[in-house]
Structure formats: C-alpha cells, structure tokens
Design a protein around this motif. Structure first.
Motif, PDB file in Angstrom:
ATOM      1  N   PRO A   1       0.820  -1.210   0.000  1.00 39.34           N
ATOM      2  CA  PRO A   1       0.000   0.000   0.000  1.00 39.34           C
ATOM      3  C   PRO A   1       0.860   1.269   0.000  1.00 39.34           C
ATOM      4  CG  PRO A   1       0.011  -0.957   2.192  1.00 39.34           C
ATOM      5  CD  PRO A   1       0.732  -1.925   1.296  1.00 39.34           C
ATOM      6  N   VAL A   2       0.347   2.320  -0.673  1.00 33.04           N
ATOM      7  CA  VAL A   2       1.089   3.572  -0.819  1.00 33.04           C
ATOM      8  C   VAL A   2       0.295   4.727  -0.214  1.00 33.04           C
ATOM      9  CG1 VAL A   2       2.040   5.254  -2.460  1.00 33.04           C
ATOM     10  CG2 VAL A   2       2.244   2.799  -2.933  1.00 33.04           C
TER      11      VAL A   2
ATOM     12  N   ARG B   1      -3.981  15.984 -10.543  1.00 33.68           N
ATOM     13  CA  ARG B   1      -3.500  14.778 -11.238  1.00 33.68           C
ATOM     14  C   ARG B   1      -3.783  13.533 -10.417  1.00 33.68           C
ATOM     15  NH1 ARG B   1       2.251  15.719 -14.364  1.00 33.68           N
ATOM     16  NH2 ARG B   1       1.717  17.639 -15.468  1.00 33.68           N
ATOM     17  N   TRP B   2      -3.546  13.606  -9.114  1.00 30.89           N
ATOM     18  CA  TRP B   2      -3.775  12.443  -8.255  1.00 30.89           C
ATOM     19  C   TRP B   2      -5.263  12.109  -8.139  1.00 30.89           C
ATOM     20  CZ3 TRP B   2       0.113  14.924  -4.414  1.00 30.89           C
ATOM     21  CH2 TRP B   2       1.419  14.541  -4.756  1.00 30.89           C
ATOM     22  N   LEU B   3      -6.111  13.118  -8.277  1.00 31.36           N
ATOM     23  CA  LEU B   3      -7.558  12.907  -8.163  1.00 31.36           C
ATOM     24  C   LEU B   3      -8.204  12.484  -9.480  1.00 31.36           C
ATOM     25  CD1 LEU B   3      -8.554  15.978  -5.950  1.00 31.36           C
ATOM     26  CD2 LEU B   3      -8.469  13.579  -5.231  1.00 31.36           C
ATOM     27  N   THR B   4      -7.492  12.626 -10.590  1.00 30.70           N
ATOM     28  CA  THR B   4      -8.084  12.342 -11.899  1.00 30.70           C
ATOM     29  C   THR B   4      -7.244  11.365 -12.715  1.00 30.70           C
ATOM     30  OG1 THR B   4      -7.018  14.326 -12.813  1.00 30.70           O
ATOM     31  CG2 THR B   4      -9.284  14.572 -12.026  1.00 30.70           C
ATOM     32  N   PRO B   5      -6.906  10.208 -12.164  1.00 30.11           N
ATOM     33  CA  PRO B   5      -6.150   9.224 -12.945  1.00 30.11           C
ATOM     34  C   PRO B   5      -7.051   8.567 -13.988  1.00 30.11           C
ATOM     35  CG  PRO B   5      -6.799   8.264 -10.858  1.00 30.11           C
ATOM     36  CD  PRO B   5      -7.242   9.699 -10.817  1.00 30.11           C
ATOM     37  N   ASP B   6      -6.449   7.825 -14.908  1.00 31.00           N
ATOM     38  CA  ASP B   6      -7.223   7.158 -15.953  1.00 31.00           C
ATOM     39  C   ASP B   6      -8.128   6.072 -15.390  1.00 31.00           C
ATOM     40  OD1 ASP B   6      -6.117   8.746 -17.921  1.00 31.00           O
ATOM     41  OD2 ASP B   6      -4.470   7.358 -18.327  1.00 31.00           O
ATOM     42  N   SER B   7      -7.720   5.452 -14.274  1.00 25.25           N
ATOM     43  CA  SER B   7      -8.549   4.415 -13.656  1.00 25.25           C
ATOM     44  C   SER B   7      -8.603   4.628 -12.148  1.00 25.25           C
ATOM     45  CB  SER B   7      -7.991   3.019 -13.974  1.00 25.25           C
ATOM     46  OG  SER B   7      -6.669   2.879 -13.457  1.00 25.25           O
ATOM     47  N   TRP B   8      -9.651   4.134 -11.540  1.00 25.81           N
ATOM     48  CA  TRP B   8      -9.867   4.273 -10.087  1.00 25.81           C
ATOM     49  C   TRP B   8     -10.222   2.910  -9.519  1.00 25.81           C
ATOM     50  CZ3 TRP B   8      -9.046   8.799  -7.498  1.00 25.81           C
ATOM     51  CH2 TRP B   8      -9.410   8.820  -6.154  1.00 25.81           C
ATOM     52  N   PRO B   9      -9.700   2.527  -8.343  1.00 21.95           N
ATOM     53  CA  PRO B   9      -8.901   3.338  -7.423  1.00 21.95           C
ATOM     54  C   PRO B   9      -7.481   3.581  -7.922  1.00 21.95           C
ATOM     55  CG  PRO B   9      -9.195   1.113  -6.558  1.00 21.95           C
ATOM     56  CD  PRO B   9     -10.063   1.207  -7.759  1.00 21.95           C
ATOM     57  N   PRO B  10      -6.851   4.661  -7.429  1.00 18.51           N
ATOM     58  CA  PRO B  10      -5.503   5.041  -7.874  1.00 18.51           C
ATOM     59  C   PRO B  10      -4.430   4.235  -7.149  1.00 18.51           C
ATOM     60  CG  PRO B  10      -6.275   6.576  -6.240  1.00 18.51           C
ATOM     61  CD  PRO B  10      -7.392   5.599  -6.434  1.00 18.51           C
ATOM     62  N   PHE B  11      -3.175   4.601  -7.388  1.00 18.88           N
ATOM     63  CA  PHE B  11      -2.057   3.881  -6.762  1.00 18.88           C
ATOM     64  C   PHE B  11      -1.930   4.165  -5.279  1.00 18.88           C
ATOM     65  CE2 PHE B  11      -0.123   7.976  -7.681  1.00 18.88           C
ATOM     66  CZ  PHE B  11       0.759   8.181  -6.629  1.00 18.88           C
ATOM     67  N   TRP B  12      -2.582   5.249  -4.797  1.00 24.90           N
ATOM     68  CA  TRP B  12      -2.424   5.664  -3.409  1.00 24.90           C
ATOM     69  C   TRP B  12      -3.677   5.373  -2.591  1.00 24.90           C
ATOM     70  CZ3 TRP B  12      -6.200   9.230  -2.447  1.00 24.90           C
ATOM     71  CH2 TRP B  12      -6.697   9.951  -3.548  1.00 24.90           C
ATOM     72  N   GLU B  13      -3.481   5.176  -1.283  1.00 26.70           N
ATOM     73  CA  GLU B  13      -4.607   4.976  -0.371  1.00 26.70           C
ATOM     74  C   GLU B  13      -5.030   6.281   0.291  1.00 26.70           C
ATOM     75  OE1 GLU B  13      -3.831   1.895   2.448  1.00 26.70           O
ATOM     76  OE2 GLU B  13      -4.166   0.304   0.959  1.00 26.70           O
TER      77      GLU B  13
ATOM     78  N   ALA C   1     -13.075  21.216  -4.688  1.00 20.37           N
ATOM     79  CA  ALA C   1     -13.946  20.546  -3.719  1.00 20.37           C
ATOM     80  C   ALA C   1     -14.667  19.372  -4.379  1.00 20.37           C
ATOM     81  CB  ALA C   1     -14.948  21.536  -3.147  1.00 20.37           C
ATOM     82  N   LEU C   2     -15.191  19.599  -5.572  1.00 19.92           N
ATOM     83  CA  LEU C   2     -15.957  18.559  -6.250  1.00 19.92           C
ATOM     84  C   LEU C   2     -15.081  17.379  -6.666  1.00 19.92           C
ATOM     85  CD1 LEU C   2     -18.121  21.116  -8.107  1.00 19.92           C
ATOM     86  CD2 LEU C   2     -19.100  19.199  -6.836  1.00 19.92           C
ATOM     87  N   LEU C   3     -13.911  17.657  -7.217  1.00 20.58           N
ATOM     88  CA  LEU C   3     -13.017  16.568  -7.616  1.00 20.58           C
ATOM     89  C   LEU C   3     -12.552  15.763  -6.403  1.00 20.58           C
ATOM     90  CD1 LEU C   3     -10.741  18.226 -10.343  1.00 20.58           C
ATOM     91  CD2 LEU C   3     -12.688  16.687 -10.682  1.00 20.58           C
ATOM     92  N   ALA C   4     -12.254  16.456  -5.311  1.00 18.72           N
ATOM     93  CA  ALA C   4     -11.769  15.773  -4.109  1.00 18.72           C
ATOM     94  C   ALA C   4     -12.873  14.963  -3.440  1.00 18.72           C
ATOM     95  CB  ALA C   4     -11.188  16.790  -3.133  1.00 18.72           C
ATOM     96  N   GLN C   5     -14.040  15.566  -3.283  1.00 15.05           N
ATOM     97  CA  GLN C   5     -15.100  14.925  -2.508  1.00 15.05           C
ATOM     98  C   GLN C   5     -15.889  13.891  -3.309  1.00 15.05           C
ATOM     99  OE1 GLN C   5     -17.321  18.005  -0.285  1.00 15.05           O
ATOM    100  NE2 GLN C   5     -15.459  19.252  -0.399  1.00 15.05           N
ATOM    101  N   TRP C   6     -15.731  13.880  -4.624  1.00 14.47           N
ATOM    102  CA  TRP C   6     -16.371  12.868  -5.445  1.00 14.47           C
ATOM    103  C   TRP C   6     -15.794  11.481  -5.159  1.00 14.47           C
ATOM    104  CZ3 TRP C   6     -14.937  11.246 -10.954  1.00 14.47           C
ATOM    105  CH2 TRP C   6     -15.931  10.413 -11.500  1.00 14.47           C
ATOM    106  N   ARG C   7     -14.489  11.438  -4.941  1.00 16.17           N
ATOM    107  CA  ARG C   7     -13.819  10.144  -4.802  1.00 16.17           C
ATOM    108  C   ARG C   7     -13.080   9.958  -3.481  1.00 16.17           C
ATOM    109  NH1 ARG C   7     -11.036   9.958 -10.842  1.00 16.17           N
ATOM    110  NH2 ARG C   7     -12.457   8.438 -11.781  1.00 16.17           N
TER     111      ARG C   7
ATOM    112  N   ARG D   1      -9.006   7.865   0.010  1.00 15.56           N
ATOM    113  CA  ARG D   1      -9.719   7.474  -1.210  1.00 15.56           C
ATOM    114  C   ARG D   1     -10.895   6.567  -0.885  1.00 15.56           C
ATOM    115  NH1 ARG D   1      -5.666   2.767  -3.682  1.00 15.56           N
ATOM    116  NH2 ARG D   1      -6.759   1.045  -2.679  1.00 15.56           N
ATOM    117  N   LEU D   2     -11.931   6.688  -1.690  1.00 15.21           N
ATOM    118  CA  LEU D   2     -13.056   5.766  -1.653  1.00 15.21           C
ATOM    119  C   LEU D   2     -12.816   4.677  -2.690  1.00 15.21           C
ATOM    120  CD1 LEU D   2     -15.959   8.394  -1.556  1.00 15.21           C
ATOM    121  CD2 LEU D   2     -14.912   7.218   0.390  1.00 15.21           C
ATOM    122  N   ASP D   3     -13.360   3.490  -2.458  1.00 21.85           N
ATOM    123  CA  ASP D   3     -13.182   2.419  -3.441  1.00 21.85           C
ATOM    124  C   ASP D   3     -13.883   2.749  -4.752  1.00 21.85           C
ATOM    125  OD1 ASP D   3     -11.640   0.914  -1.722  1.00 21.85           O
ATOM    126  OD2 ASP D   3     -13.352  -0.183  -0.906  1.00 21.85           O
ATOM    127  N   ALA D   4     -15.003   3.480  -4.647  1.00 23.62           N
ATOM    128  CA  ALA D   4     -15.743   3.895  -5.835  1.00 23.62           C
ATOM    129  C   ALA D   4     -16.258   5.308  -5.596  1.00 23.62           C
ATOM    130  CB  ALA D   4     -16.905   2.940  -6.106  1.00 23.62           C
TER     131      ALA D   4
END
Length: 280
Positions: free
Chosen positions: A116-117, A134-146, A173-179, A208-211
C-alpha cells in the motif's frame, strides 16, 4: 526539542549545506522536527506502507515519516542542493529512503513504489494544486495511493473541503469529494516556516473511496464542473450554454434549476448533469 533520530537539527543541516529556501521553487522549510513528526502521524499508520514525498527539501518531514515507521519513503526533489542532506538521512535509515532527483510533474514513479502507498508532502506552493488534480483524476480508479496528506496554503485547503454555497466551493472541492473523504487535520501559522510565507498553511488528509460517491463519467464531470465554475457568477443556463444547444432542458432533466449558479449545486447534482449529458 526532543530528537526523533540521531541526525543533527534541521537548522544545522541547512547551514551545513547552504540550503536557503528558494522562492522560485516554492520552498518554505519546516524546521521543527516535532511538528514534522506530527504531520507524519496525520498520514495514519505507516507501518508496512511505502510513502511518496514530493519536495522534501532538507528532509524534515522525511525524517518524521521514517521515524513513524514507513516501510520506505520515495522522495522526489528538484533542488539538487538538497540531495546531500537527503543522502545523510538515507544513510541513517539504510534501505528505507529512495531519493529521486527530478520534477514531480514529469517523473515516472512506476517501479519505485509498492502498495500500500500513502502520499505525504509539504508541497511546493507553485505545483501543489496541479499535483493534487492529477492524483484525483487518474485514468482508472482506485488510484495507486490509499491516502494523501498534503500541506497547502490555507486558502487552497479550504477550497478542497468546501461545501455548496460557500465562496471557496468549486472544482477542487468537487473533484476531491467525489472520490475521497477530505478534511483539514492541522493548521500552521506563517512563523512555523523559514522563511515565513505571507499566508497561513493547513494540512489536508484525503482518504480514497473504493468507488465514487455518485456515478458519472470522469471526463464529462470534470468538463461540466470546470465550465460551470469558470463563469460562477452566471446562471447555469448561461455558463453551460456551449455544452449543448438544449442545455436548459438538460438541466431540468437532471433535476437542476437553470437559473441557479454553480456554487449552489451539490456534487450529486453535478454528477446527475454529467450523466444526463452523456445519455442525451
């Protein structure tokens, strides 16, 4: 001040290596090792985790992360002057600190981190927001970090945790709290730093949230939010008119008032609009 390791105090390290903070690199150094250890603890249980640190400077937070039990710290530093000071820390913690010289916006970290990172950093002011997005908008979710435990100017921290209706509510706020779950966990006055910045700082912890909280296409949601808040004083039907010829009907179909302004719309509302636009 109690010692967290056997290395010299940070003021001595900075003097020995001539490490005056550079404004061009967004540097403000934290010299109180008790404080850097406290920030490290805000990152949670680091035992068994790799930790990514951006802009370690002379290594105050780096030492805190290692002292708090991080399995390994990967420190990305652009300022070559800091490398010898960081190497002294690596020598004191054999095999647990990897130093990468480079720009955090350009460095490829694949192969350097094992999960875990967690990410923990006193981010350079001039790249902090861009790195967060960048950390909040990766190509896939969940990201590399916890989790992300990041220091920002307090104004930026408030934008990350803001709620609808506030002046600081917007894209961050929206990008952070969405995920993620996001909260401010520590406030720091200017005098905690060398040199003291003109503004206060704060540490934000994002888990991070799982989804995502609500279903939406990431690119559509990001585009809608950016467009809406780019003209936040306008009604939504005017701010978003370029997104669809029948935007007023689309807003109503998503359950939104076309005469409302962006700062009045909840995360759920923006997600509903993104789905509506994708499905129309």
């Amino acid at each position: 001040m109690s010692a967290i390791d056997t290395l010299p105090p940070l003021r001595e390290v900075i003097a020995n290596h001539g490490l005056s903070a550079r404004k061009s690199l967004g540097q403000n150094f934290l010299l109180d090792l008790n404080l850097t250890a406290k920030i490290a603890r805000k990152a949670g249980d680091l035992t068994g985790c790799d930790v990514l640190e951006i802009g370690p400077g002379p290594g105050g937070l780096t030492r805190g992360l290692l002292a708090e039990g991080a399995r390994k710290v990967v420190a990305v530093e652009k300022d070559r002057r800091c490398l010898l000071a960081l190497q002294e820390i690596a020598d004191a913690y054999p095999g647990r600190l990897e130093i990468i010289e480079g720009d955090a916006l350009e460095v490829d970290l694949s192969g350097h981190l094992t999960g875990p990172v967690r990410v923990a950093a006193n981010l350079p002011y001039n790249v902090g927001t861009e790195l967060l997005v960048r950390w909040l908008t990766p190509d896939s979710w969940p990201p590399f970090w916890e989790s992300l435990t990041l220091m920002f100017q307090r104004e930026v921290a408030q934008r990350i945790v803001a709620k609808p209706g506030s002046k600081t509510y917007g894209r961050l706020a929206l990008l952070a709290q969405w995920r993620c779950d996001a909260k401010i966990v520590l406030d720091l006055p200017p005098q905690a730093f060398t040199p003291p910045p003109k503004v206060s700082s704060a540490v934000v912890h994002l888990t991070r949230l799982d989804a995502p909280r609500f279903e939406a296409n990431p690119k559509t949601l990001s585009h809608v939010v950016a467009t809406a808040f780019n003209q936040r004083r306008k009604m939504l039907r005017a701010a978003l008119k370029g997104m669809a010829p029948d935007i007023e009907d689309q807003l109503r179909a998503a359950g939104l008032d076309p005469t409302a302004r962006a700062e009045e719309i909840s995360l759920e509302g923006f997600c509903a609009l993104a789905r509506q636009l994708d499905g129309s």
